[in-house]
Every structure is written in C-alpha cells, then in structure tokens.
Design a protein around this motif. Structure first.
Motif, PDB file in Angstrom:
ATOM      1  N   ARG A 264      34.994  26.437  20.394  1.00 27.97           N
ATOM      2  CA  ARG A 264      36.202  27.177  20.075  1.00 27.97           C
ATOM      3  C   ARG A 264      37.328  26.680  20.976  1.00 27.97           C
ATOM      4  NH1 ARG A 264      34.727  33.639  19.424  1.00 27.97           N
ATOM      5  NH2 ARG A 264      33.153  33.411  17.781  1.00 27.97           N
ATOM      6  N   ASN A 265      38.497  26.463  20.414  1.00 23.23           N
ATOM      7  CA  ASN A 265      39.637  26.020  21.202  1.00 23.23           C
ATOM      8  C   ASN A 265      40.229  27.219  21.938  1.00 23.23           C
ATOM      9  OD1 ASN A 265      42.085  25.115  22.235  1.00 23.23           O
ATOM     10  ND2 ASN A 265      42.439  23.716  20.544  1.00 23.23           N
ATOM     11  N   MET A 266      40.113  27.192  23.276  1.00 24.03           N
ATOM     12  CA  MET A 266      40.600  28.311  24.086  1.00 24.03           C
ATOM     13  C   MET A 266      41.753  27.908  25.003  1.00 24.03           C
ATOM     14  SD  MET A 266      37.066  30.268  25.133  1.00 24.03           S
ATOM     15  CE  MET A 266      35.979  30.950  23.889  1.00 24.03           C
ATOM     16  N   ASP A 267      42.405  26.771  24.703  1.00 32.37           N
ATOM     17  CA  ASP A 267      43.496  26.303  25.551  1.00 32.37           C
ATOM     18  C   ASP A 267      44.584  27.353  25.724  1.00 32.37           C
ATOM     19  OD1 ASP A 267      42.240  23.956  26.008  1.00 32.37           O
ATOM     20  OD2 ASP A 267      43.560  22.709  24.783  1.00 32.37           O
ATOM     21  N   ASN A 268      44.772  28.177  24.686  1.00 27.44           N
ATOM     22  CA  ASN A 268      45.826  29.191  24.774  1.00 27.44           C
ATOM     23  C   ASN A 268      45.483  30.305  25.766  1.00 27.44           C
ATOM     24  OD1 ASN A 268      43.721  30.158  23.104  1.00 27.44           O
ATOM     25  ND2 ASN A 268      45.110  31.579  22.069  1.00 27.44           N
ATOM     26  N   LEU A 269      44.259  30.289  26.308  1.00 27.81           N
ATOM     27  CA  LEU A 269      43.860  31.301  27.290  1.00 27.81           C
ATOM     28  C   LEU A 269      44.019  30.805  28.731  1.00 27.81           C
ATOM     29  CD1 LEU A 269      40.622  32.755  25.639  1.00 27.81           C
ATOM     30  CD2 LEU A 269      42.882  33.826  25.757  1.00 27.81           C
ATOM     31  N   ALA A 270      44.445  29.552  28.918  1.00 24.67           N
ATOM     32  CA  ALA A 270      44.580  29.017  30.276  1.00 24.67           C
ATOM     33  C   ALA A 270      45.562  29.825  31.108  1.00 24.67           C
ATOM     34  CB  ALA A 270      45.014  27.546  30.217  1.00 24.67           C
ATOM     35  N   GLY A 271      46.698  30.172  30.539  1.00 24.18           N
ATOM     36  CA  GLY A 271      47.682  30.977  31.267  1.00 24.18           C
ATOM     37  C   GLY A 271      47.136  32.349  31.627  1.00 24.18           C
ATOM     38  N   ASP A 272      46.457  32.990  30.656  1.00 26.17           N
ATOM     39  CA  ASP A 272      45.866  34.305  30.911  1.00 26.17           C
ATOM     40  C   ASP A 272      44.816  34.230  32.017  1.00 26.17           C
ATOM     41  OD1 ASP A 272      47.356  35.695  28.984  1.00 26.17           O
ATOM     42  OD2 ASP A 272      45.967  35.127  27.397  1.00 26.17           O
ATOM     43  N   ALA A 273      44.015  33.141  32.011  1.00 28.33           N
ATOM     44  CA  ALA A 273      42.983  32.982  33.034  1.00 28.33           C
ATOM     45  C   ALA A 273      43.613  32.873  34.424  1.00 28.33           C
ATOM     46  CB  ALA A 273      42.141  31.743  32.735  1.00 28.33           C
ATOM     47  N   LEU A 274      44.684  32.108  34.540  1.00 25.98           N
ATOM     48  CA  LEU A 274      45.368  31.959  35.831  1.00 25.98           C
ATOM     49  C   LEU A 274      45.982  33.280  36.284  1.00 25.98           C
ATOM     50  CD1 LEU A 274      47.088  28.528  35.150  1.00 25.98           C
ATOM     51  CD2 LEU A 274      45.217  28.948  36.755  1.00 25.98           C
ATOM     52  N   ILE A 275      46.586  33.997  35.350  1.00 26.34           N
ATOM     53  CA  ILE A 275      47.170  35.306  35.684  1.00 26.34           C
ATOM     54  C   ILE A 275      46.078  36.262  36.166  1.00 26.34           C
ATOM     55  CG2 ILE A 275      48.303  37.356  34.719  1.00 26.34           C
ATOM     56  CD1 ILE A 275      49.725  35.401  32.751  1.00 26.34           C
ATOM     57  N   ALA A 276      44.955  36.280  35.450  1.00 24.18           N
ATOM     58  CA  ALA A 276      43.865  37.188  35.798  1.00 24.18           C
ATOM     59  C   ALA A 276      43.263  36.856  37.152  1.00 24.18           C
ATOM     60  CB  ALA A 276      42.787  37.130  34.714  1.00 24.18           C
ATOM     61  N   ASP A 277      43.017  35.572  37.408  1.00 30.44           N
ATOM     62  CA  ASP A 277      42.453  35.184  38.706  1.00 30.44           C
ATOM     63  C   ASP A 277      43.456  35.450  39.819  1.00 30.44           C
ATOM     64  OD1 ASP A 277      40.709  34.202  40.586  1.00 30.44           O
ATOM     65  OD2 ASP A 277      41.126  32.102  40.168  1.00 30.44           O
ATOM     66  N   GLY A 278      44.740  35.230  39.547  1.00 27.89           N
ATOM     67  CA  GLY A 278      45.765  35.530  40.544  1.00 27.89           C
ATOM     68  C   GLY A 278      45.802  37.012  40.887  1.00 27.89           C
ATOM     69  N   LEU A 279      45.719  37.853  39.873  1.00 31.22           N
ATOM     70  CA  LEU A 279      45.715  39.304  40.100  1.00 31.22           C
ATOM     71  C   LEU A 279      44.475  39.712  40.885  1.00 31.22           C
ATOM     72  CD1 LEU A 279      46.853  42.124  39.641  1.00 31.22           C
ATOM     73  CD2 LEU A 279      45.703  42.162  37.411  1.00 31.22           C
ATOM     74  N   ALA A 280      43.312  39.169  40.501  1.00 28.73           N
ATOM     75  CA  ALA A 280      42.070  39.503  41.201  1.00 28.73           C
ATOM     76  C   ALA A 280      42.122  39.046  42.655  1.00 28.73           C
ATOM     77  CB  ALA A 280      40.881  38.853  40.489  1.00 28.73           C
ATOM     78  N   THR A 281      42.667  37.851  42.908  1.00 31.01           N
ATOM     79  CA  THR A 281      42.763  37.326  44.262  1.00 31.01           C
ATOM     80  C   THR A 281      43.726  38.140  45.110  1.00 31.01           C
ATOM     81  OG1 THR A 281      42.199  35.062  43.627  1.00 31.01           O
ATOM     82  CG2 THR A 281      43.497  35.314  45.626  1.00 31.01           C
ATOM     83  N   SER A 282      44.880  38.485  44.569  1.00 28.63           N
ATOM     84  CA  SER A 282      45.857  39.279  45.334  1.00 28.63           C
ATOM     85  C   SER A 282      45.337  40.687  45.594  1.00 28.63           C
ATOM     86  CB  SER A 282      47.205  39.327  44.597  1.00 28.63           C
ATOM     87  OG  SER A 282      47.056  39.891  43.307  1.00 28.63           O
ATOM     88  N   LEU A 283      44.596  41.252  44.634  1.00 29.77           N
ATOM     89  CA  LEU A 283      44.017  42.580  44.839  1.00 29.77           C
ATOM     90  C   LEU A 283      42.974  42.535  45.948  1.00 29.77           C
ATOM     91  CD1 LEU A 283      43.951  45.501  43.765  1.00 29.77           C
ATOM     92  CD2 LEU A 283      42.104  44.813  42.241  1.00 29.77           C
ATOM     93  N   ALA A 284      42.131  41.501  45.940  1.00 27.59           N
ATOM     94  CA  ALA A 284      41.136  41.350  47.004  1.00 27.59           C
ATOM     95  C   ALA A 284      41.820  41.191  48.353  1.00 27.59           C
ATOM     96  CB  ALA A 284      40.245  40.140  46.711  1.00 27.59           C
ATOM     97  N   GLY A 285      42.843  40.339  48.417  1.00 24.01           N
ATOM     98  CA  GLY A 285      43.568  40.146  49.672  1.00 24.01           C
ATOM     99  C   GLY A 285      44.265  41.406  50.148  1.00 24.01           C
ATOM    100  N   GLY A 286      44.668  42.254  49.224  1.00 23.33           N
ATOM    101  CA  GLY A 286      45.352  43.483  49.596  1.00 23.33           C
ATOM    102  C   GLY A 286      44.459  44.503  50.273  1.00 23.33           C
TER     103      GLY A 286
END
Length: 428
Positions: A264-286
């Motif tokens: 399945r072509n999931m290239d359109n989810l790359a931005g969402d994946a980065l946003i999600a990992d960024g949110l998870a990382t900042s929440l952990a750091g907080g």
C-alpha cells in the motif's frame, strides 16, 4: 467481512492467515491472537526501549510510560493506518550522554525542543511533500550526520568496557554470538539477552554495585513513575537538535518499509508520522522520559507474522503503560553494572555509526565527488573528535558542529564546485 466496533475488519475467520496473504493495518485476527501478537511486539521493543534510559540515567518506568502513550498518539494521528511502536530513540544516547553535566532537567528540555522541531518538520512535509527533506538533507549529508552521532561516544563505550573488562567481554560475546549465530526472536533480542547474561555473570563474580540487592528489595511493586520538570539550556539543546536528521530518516524509512510490506502506498502519511513522533518526543521530554522513534524491531515481528494490524500495537502500548507503574522493575534495571553497559555500547554505538555508512551505500553516494568527500570527512572528524567550542557563552560539542556544519557547508560547496570548480560544464 465484519467490521469491529473499534474500526478493524476481522481477517478471514480471525484465526488463520492464508499463504501469501497479510493482515492489513485496518484488519485484525480474533482478540486472543491479536493480544498474543501484541505481546510479541512488547518483547521486541523491550530490550532497546529500556536500554536507552539505562545508558543515559533516565527513569526507566517514565520512559516506558511515554513510549506506550506515544504509540497511542502515533496510531491516533496516523488514523490507525500506519502500524508502529514508538520506542526509545538510540540516536539520543550520544547527545544525552554528552550533556549529562547539565543535569536531567536540561536534558529533558532538549528532548522537548527537539520534539517540537520535529513536529514543525512534519507539518512542512505534510504541506510540501517528502521532496523538501530530500532537498535539505541528501544522502551524503544524512549518512555523515548519522555516522558521527554514533561514533561520537566511542570513548564512553571503551571507558565502560575497560572498567570491568571480563564482564564486558562476556556481554559482548553473547550479543555478537546471538546476533549472527541464532535465528528469529532470539536474534532480534540478542542485545537484551546479552545484557541479562552479563548482569547474571556480574552478580556471580561479585561485580554488582554495593547495595544493588537492597535497592531492588526496597523498591515498591506499585507506584508512580518518576517525573522531571524540563529546563532549557542552549548547550544541551544545540547538542540534541542534530538528532532530527535521524528521526526524520527513521520515520520516513518506516513509512516506506510498511508500504512495501503491505503493498500500500503510504507516502502521504510521512508528514503525519513526523508530527506524531514529534508530539510523543516532546511529551516525553516534558515529563522526564526518553525521546521516541519508530522501531525496526517491530517491523521484524510484522514481517515474521505477516500481521500488520494496528490493533496489536494498541495491545503493546497498553502493556507498556501498565508496566510503567511497577517501580521494582525500574530499580532492577538500574543495577546493571558499567561493564555490561560497556559491552553493549561497543556494539550499539558502532551500529549507529555503520547505519550512516549504510545510508551512503544504499543511495550510491559518489565519494569521487570532492563535495561529498570533503564535507563528510570534516563532519566526521569534528563529531568523532568531539570538537568543542564556546559561542557567545554557549558550549557546542562535536555532534552540533559536525551536523550543523555539513548542513550549511554542503550546499555552499556544491554551488562552488559546479559554478567555479571542476564541476562546471565544459564550454562548447
């Protein structure tokens, strides 16, 4: 095919996967089998996710908690379409160790800021597409940064190794033998197994730190994780920000890997994946947890089972959150001796460095081109030699100089080569 109340279709009879077939992200098997596969994902991520806080001195239970919460956020933001577990990022080991003198509050602050920066990149990618990443960080640049991040801490690994050489050697041997001489789950868990064997050997030979048994015995079975409030130190932040290159590469690579496995072509989810990992990382750091990233270990589980159901990842995330409230578990992890860590880190830091080399090889980076050759050479030496300079009172170390330097120098030298040097087209 019936649709479950949680949004997953039941795959076939829920019990079998036909030869050549896969269980898609929006499908699931029956719940007993889904729970079993989810537990496999817990086992797969466990060793690496717990090893990062162990090496960096972060609270194990807190890291485990936000790894589970981060996975849930990732699944929600990607709308249950991209199966992934967000475990502790190995790329942060080097910068967190390099900034230990600033304290855990400054370290968590650097994680929070890096996570927010990753979210910004995610929104840009979502709007402009992946081409913006390829333009700023071509493989020649990405490979150099990943390599120097891993190799920057080589002296730390060797120092820990030499502190208890026999314990470290046993640990290293088990990891290497398990990695290349075994198959399946044993091979994927070779680092965790090596650490466990090293710990047992250290205990039998009297190499555990004094009071280790008391620390485990006195820790409660049930309790809250240890939270920390972040502080913002520019030196710590400058050392951590280059890890963005690795996080972007890991997330985009994960999208490509799952796309290939599920067809399945999931290239359109790359931005969402980065946003999600960024949110998870900042929440952990907080709150005092280690930064997160997508995990190749769990891709291995999916490849072995042919089950890509996001339902299994919800099971894994819930399990991690539950384990986070067992302090005795965290106390046990912190009794791991320095020799064991030295044996494990000798492999881990080297693997991160070799990942950079693999990026060059996979993308056929041409080192006959002087731009690629000179920028990578300077960046690597700055990172490995830990070039440390103070700028306006902010101390920047090798990871920062090597990473930022190559990102800025590469396009400038490329222009110079093609417009002034021998790379310019010959006149007709």
């Amino acid at each position: 095919m019936p649709v479950s109340t949680l949004g997953w279709r039941l795959h076939g009879d829920g019990k079998h996967v036909k030869p050549g077939a896969v269980v898609a992200p929006d499908e699931r098997l029956d719940w007993p089998r889904t729970i079993g596969i989810g537990m496999q994902h817990v086992v797969a991520m466990f060793g690496a996710t717990l090893l990062v806080p162990t090496l960096t001195g972060f609270p194990v239970n807190t890291t485990l908690l936000f790894s589970g919460i981060g996975t849930m956020l990732f699944l929600l933001i990607t709308r249950n379409r991209l199966p992934s577990y967000l475990g502790s990022s190995f790329a942060f080991i080097a910068p967190l160790t390099a900034s230990q003198q600033h304290g855990i509050a400054a370290q968590t602050g650097s994680i929070l800021v890096t996570g927010l920066a990753l979210m910004v990149i995610g929104f840009i990618v979502k709007a402009a597409g992946r081409k913006v990443i390829d333009a700023i960080m071509p493989p020649a640049v990405t490979g150099a940064i990943v390599a120097l991040i891993g190799l920057n801490l080589a002296p730390t690994a060797t120092d820990n190794f030499s502190s208890q050489p026999l314990v470290a050697t046993v640990t290293l041997f088990v990891i290497l033998a398990g990695t290349v001489g075994s198959r399946g789950m044993f091979s994927r868990l070779s680092i965790l197994i090596g650490v466990v064997v090293g710990w047992i050997f250290a205990a039998l030979t009297g190499n555990l730190q004094e009071g280790a048994a008391d620390s485990i015995r006195e820790a409660a079975w049930i309790g809250l994780p240890d939270f920390h409030t972040p502080e913002f130190n520019m030196s710590a932040i400058a050392v951590a920000l280059p890890v963005l290159v690795v996080l972007v590469a890991e997330n985009v690579g994960h999208v490509k890997a799952v796309s290939e496995m599920t067809k399945r072509n999931m290239d359109n989810l790359a931005g969402d994946a980065l946003i999600a990992d960024g949110l998870a990382t900042s929440l952990a750091g907080g709150f005092g947890g280690s930064a997160t990233t997508t995990y190749a270990e769990n891709i291995g589980v999916m490849a072995a089972t042919r089950v890509y159901s996001t339902a299994a990842y919800w099971v894994a995330a819930a399990t991690a959150v539950a384990l986070a409230f067992i302090p005795k578990f965290g106390a046990l992890i912190f009794t791991i001796p320095t020799g064991v860590l030295g044996g494990a880190c000798l492999v881990l830091y080297g693997l991160i460095g070799m990942l950079g080399v693999r990026i060059w090889i996979d993308n056929k980076v041409n080192f006959n081109n002087p731009v690629n050759l000179t920028t990578a050479a300077v960046a690597l030496v700055a990172g490995i030699g830990n070039l440390t300079l103070s700028v306006f009172g902010v101390e920047l170390e090798g990871i920062a100089w090597g990473s930022v330097g190559i990102i800025l120098a590469y396009p400038a030298l490329k222009w110079l080569y093609h417009n002034v040097g021998e790379g310019q087209p010959l006149a007709k």
